[in-house]
Design an enzyme around this catalytic site. Structure first.
Site, PDB file in Angstrom:
ATOM      1  N   CYS B   1       0.828  -1.212   0.000  1.00  0.00           N
ATOM      2  CA  CYS B   1       0.000   0.000   0.000  1.00  0.00           C
ATOM      3  C   CYS B   1       0.860   1.260   0.000  1.00  0.00           C
ATOM      4  CB  CYS B   1      -0.867   0.054   1.254  1.00  0.00           C
ATOM      5  SG  CYS B   1      -2.135  -1.198   1.302  1.00  0.00           S
ATOM      6  N   THR B   2       0.342   2.317  -0.558  1.00  0.00           N
ATOM      7  CA  THR B   2       0.977   3.632  -0.420  1.00  0.00           C
ATOM      8  C   THR B   2      -0.130   4.626  -0.101  1.00  0.00           C
ATOM      9  OG1 THR B   2       2.685   3.073  -2.040  1.00  0.00           O
ATOM     10  CG2 THR B   2       2.310   5.396  -1.600  1.00  0.00           C
ATOM     11  N   ARG B 191       9.283   1.351  -2.151  1.00  0.00           N
ATOM     12  CA  ARG B 191       8.359   2.187  -2.924  1.00  0.00           C
ATOM     13  C   ARG B 191       8.379   3.627  -2.390  1.00  0.00           C
ATOM     14  NH1 ARG B 191       4.052  -0.214  -0.802  1.00  0.00           N
ATOM     15  NH2 ARG B 191       5.358  -1.771   0.193  1.00  0.00           N
TER      16      ARG B 191
END
Lengths: 123, 253
Positions: B1-2, B191
């Site tokens: 997730c971001t 990320r």
């Protein structure tokens, strides 16, 4: 510019909005959840539309479980034990989950697993 | 997730997230995709929770899942949750639950309760920080005033850290993937660096829902686990979401 070896980083994208192209798979439908309804009835409209997709997704998890335990015992374990704990879950979540199982026709144990998957996934 | 909460130069707050899920839950070699992630995409729904025919909150969720991972209480706050890995994880919470120790809350039931019942950013932050959980998590919370954006890093029992937007320090956004912000992310799953590079390139003057979507569309922030992207703006009370795909070559996570 993108690199073709992991982690496949690329230049920061621009002009991606409005969403289009190969990274955009589709829009998302809107549904209303009426909190004035009894918890067991709140998800009926959503589940009526999505129960086939829900069953497909849960089937993927059943297949994965059976890949690990071909005898099917793991799925059986979920179906037998998780319903025993449903009454320990707080309301309105307990009755909403029961309502979803009833509306979808999917086993209560498997709907419970889906709803506590975050905690289970850490295993 | 971001998850990202960013404030533009005019004080508008934007909240965006990619929901990544399905790691190691079956790899489909033919299509180069995760089986469960692909099966989750048709289940993505936007939900308008109403009471007395008035919107209480809005959310992006998976049909059949009663908890909340992404939501907005229009004009008040926005909330997303990212997974946090810890040895003292959910399985211990589940064991305690089975053994009758039930003073913790299931993570997504807490986020749902906060979206349903909290009436302000501060009240939401209090409950997200103080309520005992069965599993660790990151809560990313946005508000409706300048500076209201934070990442709450939770263990099962405690709040380990609250990281806030601080314009005086030049911190005009907070961004969370799945690693404690004071530590380096796993080198195999960084990320954060590309996401922050793109946010910094966008600059505070140009941040908007559109450019936030651009950041969340950049690989590897977009990856094979990404099921949907949601964009929220509290001041307008809007939530929009899009089902995603990651064309090859693309990171499996």
């Amino acid at each position: 510019w993108a690199q073709f070896i992991p982690p496949y980083t690329e230049d920061c994208r621009t002009d991606m909005y409005p969403p289009k192209g190969p990274t955009f798979k589709g829009a998302v439908s809107w549904y209303t959840v009426d909190l004035d309804l009894p918890p067991s009835k709140r998800w009926t409209s959503v589940i009526t539309d999505k129960k086939k997709d829900l069953d497909n997704m849960i089937q993927a998890i059943r297949d994965l479980a059976n890949a690990f335990v071909p005898s099917g015992r793991l799925v059986e374990l979920v179906d037998i034990t998780l319903p025993l704990m449903v009454n320990t879950l707080p309301n309105p979540f307990k009755d909403e989950i029961k309502g979803i199982a009833a509306d979808s026709g999917i086993h209560l144990g498997e709907i419970i697993l889906f709803n506590i998957f975050y905690e289970v996934f850490t295993v | 997730c971001t998850s990202v909460v960013a404030e533009d130069a005019k004080g508008n707050l934007f909240h965006g997230r990619n929901l990544d899920f399905g790691l190691f839950l079956g790899w489909d070699a033919k299509n180069k995709s995760w089986t469960v992630s692909e099966k989750l995409k048709p289940l993505v729904v936007n939900l308008d929770f109403k009471r007395n025919n008035q919107t209480v909150f809005k959310s992006t969720s998976f049909a059949g899942y009663v908890g909340m991972l992404t939501g907005i209480k229009p004009y008040l706050f926005s909330l997303t949750m990212n997974e946090r890995f810890s040895l003292d994880g959910g399985y211990i919470g589940i064991l305690e639950w089975i053994l009758g120790k039930r003073d913790g809350m299931w993570m997504s039931f807490l986020t749902r309760s906060v979206l349903e019942n909290a009436t302000s950013y501060e009240e939401a932050k209090f409950h997200l920080a103080q309520t005992k959980l069965l599993a660790p998590a990151y809560f990313i919370l946005g508000g409706n005033q300048t500076g209201q954006g934070c990442i709450i890093t939770r263990s099962r029992v405690f709040t380990i850290d609250t990281f806030e937007i601080d314009l005086k320090l030049g911190r005009w956004y907070v961004l969370e993937t799945n690693y404690d912000h004071w530590k380096e992310p796993l080198f195999l799953d960084d990320r954060r660096t590309p996401a922050m590079k793109c946010m910094n390139l966008t600059k505070q003057t140009n941040i908007s829902l559109q450019t936030l979507y651009d950041v969340l569309s950049t690989k590897p922030i977009l990856n094979k686990l990404t099921t949907y992207t949601t964009l929220m703006q509290v001041s307008k009370g809007t939530l929009e979401s899009y089902i995603r795909d990651c064309p090859n070559p693309c990171m499996p996570w």
